[in-house]
Structure formats: structure tokens, C-alpha cells
Design a protein around this motif. Structure first.
Motif, PDB file in Angstrom:
ATOM      1  N   MET A   1      -3.589 -27.102  38.036  1.00 37.58           N
ATOM      2  CA  MET A   1      -4.285 -28.089  37.212  1.00 37.58           C
ATOM      3  C   MET A   1      -3.281 -28.794  36.303  1.00 37.58           C
ATOM      4  O   MET A   1      -2.236 -28.236  35.958  1.00 37.58           O
ATOM      5  CB  MET A   1      -5.366 -27.418  36.365  1.00 37.58           C
ATOM      6  N   LYS A   2      -3.615 -30.029  35.934  1.00 38.71           N
ATOM      7  CA  LYS A   2      -2.742 -30.831  35.090  1.00 38.71           C
ATOM      8  C   LYS A   2      -2.631 -30.204  33.698  1.00 38.71           C
ATOM      9  O   LYS A   2      -3.632 -29.877  33.070  1.00 38.71           O
ATOM     10  CB  LYS A   2      -3.305 -32.245  34.977  1.00 38.71           C
ATOM     11  N   THR A   3      -1.386 -30.038  33.216  1.00 38.22           N
ATOM     12  CA  THR A   3      -1.127 -29.405  31.919  1.00 38.22           C
ATOM     13  C   THR A   3       0.007 -30.148  31.225  1.00 38.22           C
ATOM     14  O   THR A   3       0.973 -30.561  31.870  1.00 38.22           O
ATOM     15  CB  THR A   3      -0.726 -27.930  32.101  1.00 38.22           C
ATOM     16  N   ILE A   4      -0.114 -30.309  29.901  1.00 33.95           N
ATOM     17  CA  ILE A   4       0.963 -30.902  29.105  1.00 33.95           C
ATOM     18  C   ILE A   4       1.466 -29.837  28.136  1.00 33.95           C
ATOM     19  O   ILE A   4       0.702 -29.310  27.328  1.00 33.95           O
ATOM     20  CB  ILE A   4       0.483 -32.136  28.326  1.00 33.95           C
ATOM     21  N   THR A   5       2.752 -29.525  28.218  1.00 34.90           N
ATOM     22  CA  THR A   5       3.360 -28.504  27.365  1.00 34.90           C
ATOM     23  C   THR A   5       4.415 -29.140  26.473  1.00 34.90           C
ATOM     24  O   THR A   5       5.239 -29.944  26.943  1.00 34.90           O
ATOM     25  CB  THR A   5       4.014 -27.410  28.227  1.00 34.90           C
ATOM     26  N   LEU A   6       4.390 -28.772  25.189  1.00 35.52           N
ATOM     27  CA  LEU A   6       5.464 -29.151  24.274  1.00 35.52           C
ATOM     28  C   LEU A   6       6.567 -28.107  24.432  1.00 35.52           C
ATOM     29  O   LEU A   6       6.467 -27.000  23.915  1.00 35.52           O
ATOM     30  CB  LEU A   6       4.949 -29.199  22.831  1.00 35.52           C
ATOM     31  N   GLU A   7       7.601 -28.470  25.176  1.00 31.61           N
ATOM     32  CA  GLU A   7       8.662 -27.519  25.508  1.00 31.61           C
ATOM     33  C   GLU A   7       9.512 -27.177  24.289  1.00 31.61           C
ATOM     34  O   GLU A   7       9.933 -26.026  24.107  1.00 31.61           O
ATOM     35  CB  GLU A   7       9.556 -28.105  26.602  1.00 31.61           C
ATOM     36  N   LYS A   8       9.767 -28.166  23.448  1.00 34.37           N
ATOM     37  CA  LYS A   8      10.552 -28.023  22.223  1.00 34.37           C
ATOM     38  C   LYS A   8      10.258 -29.247  21.374  1.00 34.37           C
ATOM     39  O   LYS A   8       9.613 -30.191  21.843  1.00 34.37           O
ATOM     40  CB  LYS A   8      12.046 -27.918  22.553  1.00 34.37           C
ATOM     41  N   PRO A   9      10.686 -29.262  20.121  1.00 34.50           N
ATOM     42  CA  PRO A   9      10.416 -30.447  19.301  1.00 34.50           C
ATOM     43  C   PRO A   9      10.866 -31.732  20.007  1.00 34.50           C
ATOM     44  O   PRO A   9      11.982 -31.824  20.512  1.00 34.50           O
ATOM     45  CB  PRO A   9      11.227 -30.186  18.032  1.00 34.50           C
ATOM     46  N   GLY A  10       9.949 -32.689  20.074  1.00 37.70           N
ATOM     47  CA  GLY A  10      10.266 -33.986  20.654  1.00 37.70           C
ATOM     48  C   GLY A  10      10.241 -34.051  22.161  1.00 37.70           C
ATOM     49  O   GLY A  10      10.609 -35.073  22.746  1.00 37.70           O
ATOM     50  N   PHE A  12       7.759 -33.239  25.519  1.00 43.41           N
ATOM     51  CA  PHE A  12       6.604 -32.812  26.302  1.00 43.41           C
ATOM     52  C   PHE A  12       6.971 -32.752  27.780  1.00 43.41           C
ATOM     53  O   PHE A  12       7.882 -33.455  28.251  1.00 43.41           O
ATOM     54  CB  PHE A  12       5.446 -33.807  26.157  1.00 43.41           C
ATOM     55  N   ARG A  13       6.209 -31.943  28.526  1.00 43.48           N
ATOM     56  CA  ARG A  13       6.343 -31.915  29.989  1.00 43.48           C
ATOM     57  C   ARG A  13       4.959 -31.900  30.615  1.00 43.48           C
ATOM     58  O   ARG A  13       4.107 -31.093  30.222  1.00 43.48           O
ATOM     59  CB  ARG A  13       7.129 -30.685  30.435  1.00 43.48           C
ATOM     60  N   LEU A  14       4.740 -32.784  31.586  1.00 44.44           N
ATOM     61  CA  LEU A  14       3.503 -32.817  32.364  1.00 44.44           C
ATOM     62  C   LEU A  14       3.744 -32.043  33.652  1.00 44.44           C
ATOM     63  O   LEU A  14       4.657 -32.362  34.418  1.00 44.44           O
ATOM     64  CB  LEU A  14       3.110 -34.263  32.673  1.00 44.44           C
ATOM     65  N   HIS A  15       2.925 -31.006  33.902  1.00 40.68           N
ATOM     66  CA  HIS A  15       3.164 -30.167  35.071  1.00 40.68           C
ATOM     67  C   HIS A  15       1.860 -29.504  35.513  1.00 40.68           C
ATOM     68  O   HIS A  15       0.822 -29.627  34.855  1.00 40.68           O
ATOM     69  CB  HIS A  15       4.235 -29.107  34.773  1.00 40.68           C
ATOM     70  N   ASP A  16       1.924 -28.793  36.636  1.00 45.85           N
ATOM     71  CA  ASP A  16       0.765 -28.083  37.178  1.00 45.85           C
ATOM     72  C   ASP A  16       0.819 -26.619  36.767  1.00 45.85           C
ATOM     73  O   ASP A  16       1.884 -25.987  36.799  1.00 45.85           O
ATOM     74  CB  ASP A  16       0.738 -28.177  38.707  1.00 45.85           C
ATOM     75  N   THR A  17      -0.346 -26.079  36.409  1.00 36.57           N
ATOM     76  CA  THR A  17      -0.463 -24.649  36.143  1.00 36.57           C
ATOM     77  C   THR A  17      -1.681 -24.116  36.880  1.00 36.57           C
ATOM     78  O   THR A  17      -2.541 -24.884  37.329  1.00 36.57           O
ATOM     79  CB  THR A  17      -0.594 -24.364  34.637  1.00 36.57           C
ATOM     80  N   GLY A 117      -5.619 -26.704  24.460  1.00 34.07           N
ATOM     81  CA  GLY A 117      -6.474 -27.421  25.396  1.00 34.07           C
ATOM     82  C   GLY A 117      -5.906 -28.633  26.081  1.00 34.07           C
ATOM     83  O   GLY A 117      -6.667 -29.387  26.704  1.00 34.07           O
ATOM     84  N   MET A 118      -4.599 -28.880  26.003  1.00 29.68           N
ATOM     85  CA  MET A 118      -4.039 -30.030  26.716  1.00 29.68           C
ATOM     86  C   MET A 118      -3.829 -29.681  28.185  1.00 29.68           C
ATOM     87  O   MET A 118      -2.712 -29.641  28.709  1.00 29.68           O
ATOM     88  CB  MET A 118      -2.734 -30.493  26.075  1.00 29.68           C
TER      89      MET A 118
END
Length: 338
Positions: A1-10, A12-17, A117-118
Motif C-alpha cells: 500500500m502507498k506510504t509516505i515516510t519522513l526518513e530524516k529531517p527534510g 520524505f519517501r513515497l513507497h509501498d508497505t 496515518g500517512m
């Protein structure tokens, strides 16, 4: 499913989980329809959010739809639209035992201490879902923000005959203002941004606003027959504002801090004692706040329609998000659609 993760300050990464699986009663799978962007999310992006670690899936202001649930759990069913109380509490610590789960010693908040919830689907306890057959997903996503204001006014024990100063007219300040009005108190709003004060006057009917400056105390005295407000609620999370707030309180009055920052505050102790000031912190909100808010919104007594100033889809968010930090964007509340 589509997921947006804040990997570190500044970053984001859009990926599947992997999609969550319903494996026990007492839980539900919900589809995320709306995610409100909070100051917490902006601070996390800047790397300035307390109680935070990376990587993290943000998102705690949620408007959701139930897609899977045990029908014996609170009568919820697939298709129900809900707000989500994002605070996961232990139920065992001294705060929980005393009916104060909002300051649970082991609290874990979606999007802050644990992934939020992103993403397209989320598994949550059914006890954290507050359904409505009437409210839109936009409205449901703003219930959490309103909960902060509801709890702050409850903490301050606002009465109809008093004058309340709300400092900060951002989303949290606006939520405080809503409940000061519901309580029937006279409201004064203080901010450093004239655009936000104009919004308060024109969109939510606040008669008395003050642009913060050297004459703030004098203007407050002018509006209160020289007595100052009986309750001051600071929703800025700004240390200079929070320090100044001690000067704005009437003798025998109360000061409630809603905003939080990383650091220490100081105040003049003789002046604090002279006024016999009551100082309170306010954290999160309680389940009864959510129940009350849904009821008030359904009755038309809380209108958040003017709040949402910026929108985008989940596919657009990573590109748009940095611009929401710029003062020139004049963001009041941004909402992401999944």
C-alpha cells in the motif's frame, strides 16, 4: 500500500508497505481519506519536534472509513466514517488510573512516537474511533485539533462571565477560541500576524484582536477596565510569547500553556506570587473531548469550513510540503487526501 515516510529531517519517501491484517477483536482496519497537517508534522520536518525519532510515518489528524472490524466491537461496521483519537495509552500508570490518560506515563501518539496515518490503511483499536453519519472526512480530520482546544478550555475551567486572552491564532489557537466561545466567555486574540487576526475577526466573529507589540499590556488593560484577562491561554509554543504571557494575567488569574518547545522557561517569581497565578500545562485531549466535539459539529455549533487553506493529494504532498513552511504561503491548515 502507498506510504509516505519522513526518513530524516527534510526528507520524505513515497513507497509501498504491507497492508495491515485484522488478527484480533478490539481492532479495526481503516482506510485513510484525509490527513490534516499539524504543527507537530512541520516541526518534525524541520527536525525540531520533541519526543520524536526517525524514520517515522507522520499523520495523527485523520478522517477515516472502517473497512474491516468485528461487528461486536462497539457496533462499528464497514463503511462507518470516523475520527481517530491518536493517543495510545497504557491504562495502568498513575495518570491513567486517575482518569488522565492524556498524560499517560507510557503514551504513544500516532505519527509521533509510533507510525501514523500517512498511508492507505491503518490498524487502530476500536476504542480510538469516533463515528459520525453526518460529518465529512474533512471535518473528521479536524476533530483531533479541536480536541486540543476543548481540553485546554476544560483545564482552564473557563466561565461565561470572564475575559479570556488566547495567544496565537494558528490552528491550535483557533481550536481554543472555538471552545472559549462555546463556554460563553469574552474572547481577546493576540498574535504577531495581522492576516491571522483579520481571519479571526472576519471568519469567526472575534471582536477584539491585538497585534502583539510594545503596547500589548496597555491595550489589554484598555479592553478589561485596567484589570487584565482572568485566563490566558498560550497556543504558540514560542518561548518569548510564553514568557510574556505572565504579564497579561489578572490578579488571581490562570495561565494555560498549550504549545510546547524544547527548552526552559523563566518568570519573575515576586510578580507570580503577587498575582497568585495558577499555572497549568495542557497535553493532548481525552475521549470525552472527541465525543463532545462530534456532537457539537453535528449540531452546527463548530464550523471549521474556513480553516482548510491548502490541499493536495498524497502523490503531490512531498513536493508541496516544503512550501507550507514558508510564511508567505499563509497556511492555516493543509489537508492531504489519500
Amino acid at each position: 500500500m502507498k506510504t509516505i515516510t519522513l526518513e530524516k529531517p527534510g526528507s520524505f519517501r513515497l513507497h509501498d508497505t504491507a497492508a495491515p491484517v485484522l488478527d484480533s477483536s478490539g481492532e479495526a482496519i481503516v482506510k485513510i481519506h484525509r490527513v490534516g497537517i499539524c504543527g507537530t508534522d512541520l516541526h518534525a520536518y524541520r527536525g525540531k519536534q520533541p519526543f520524536f525519532s526517525y524514520p517515522r510515518i507522520l499523520g495523527h489528524e485523520l478522517g477515516v472509513e472502517v473497512v474491516a472490524v468485528d461487528p461486536n466491537d462497539r457496533g462499528l461496521k464497514a463503511g462507518d466514517r470516523c475520527a481517530v483519537l491518536p493517543s495510545m495509552t497504557c491504562g495502568r500508570c498513575i495518570a491513567c488510573r486517575r482518569g488522565k490518560p492524556q498524560c499517560c506515563m507510557n503514551i504513544r501518539v500516532l505519527g509521533v512516537h509510533m507510525d501514523g496515518g500517512m498511508r492507505e490503511l491503518l490498524k487502530v483499536p476500536v476504542a480510538k474511533l469516533f463515528p459520525s453519519t453526518e460529518l465529512s472526512f474533512d471535518q473528521l480530520a479536524l476533530v483531533e485539533t479541536l480536541g486540543i482546544g476543548s481540553h485546554a478550555v476544560q483545564r482552564g475551567q473557563i466561565e461565561p462571565d470572564e475575559t479570556v486572552l488566547v495567544i496565537g491564532a494558528g490552528p491550535i489557537g483557533l481550536s481554543v477560541i472555538q471552545f472559549v466561545k462555546v463556554a460563553g466567555a469574552r474572547t481577546i486574540v493576540l498574535d504577531i500576524n495581522e492576516d491571522r487576526l483579520r481571519f479571526c475577526r472576519e471568519k469567526i466573529g472575534i471582536e477584539h484582536t491585538i497585534l502583539d507589540g510594545p503596547e500589548t499590556v496597555a491595550e489589554l488593560k484598555k479592553l478589561t477596565s485596567d484589570e487584565l484577562p482572568t485566563t490566558v491561554i498560550d497556543a504558540t509554543g514560542n518561548p518569548a510569547s510564553m514568557t510574556n504571557a505572565f504579564r497579561y494575567i489578572a490578579h488571581g488569574g490562570k495561565l494555560v500553556f498549550v504549545g510546547v518547545f524544547q527548552g526552559d522557561l523563566t518568570f519573575n517569581d515576586p510578580d507570580f506570587h503577587r498575582r497568585e497565578t495558577t499555572l497549568m500545562a495542557c497535553r493532548n485531549s481525552q475521549p470525552q473531548d472527541f465525543e463532545r466535539i462530534v456532537s457539537l459539529m453535528e449540531a452546527g455549533r463548530l464550523d471549521t469550513t474556513p480553516w482548510i487553506t491548502h490541499r493536495c493529494t498524497s502523490d503531490e504532498m512531498i513536493e508541496r510540503f516544503p512550501s507550507w513552511l514558508e510564511p508567505s504561503a499563509k497556511v492555516l491548515k493543509a489537508v492531504v487526501s489519500f
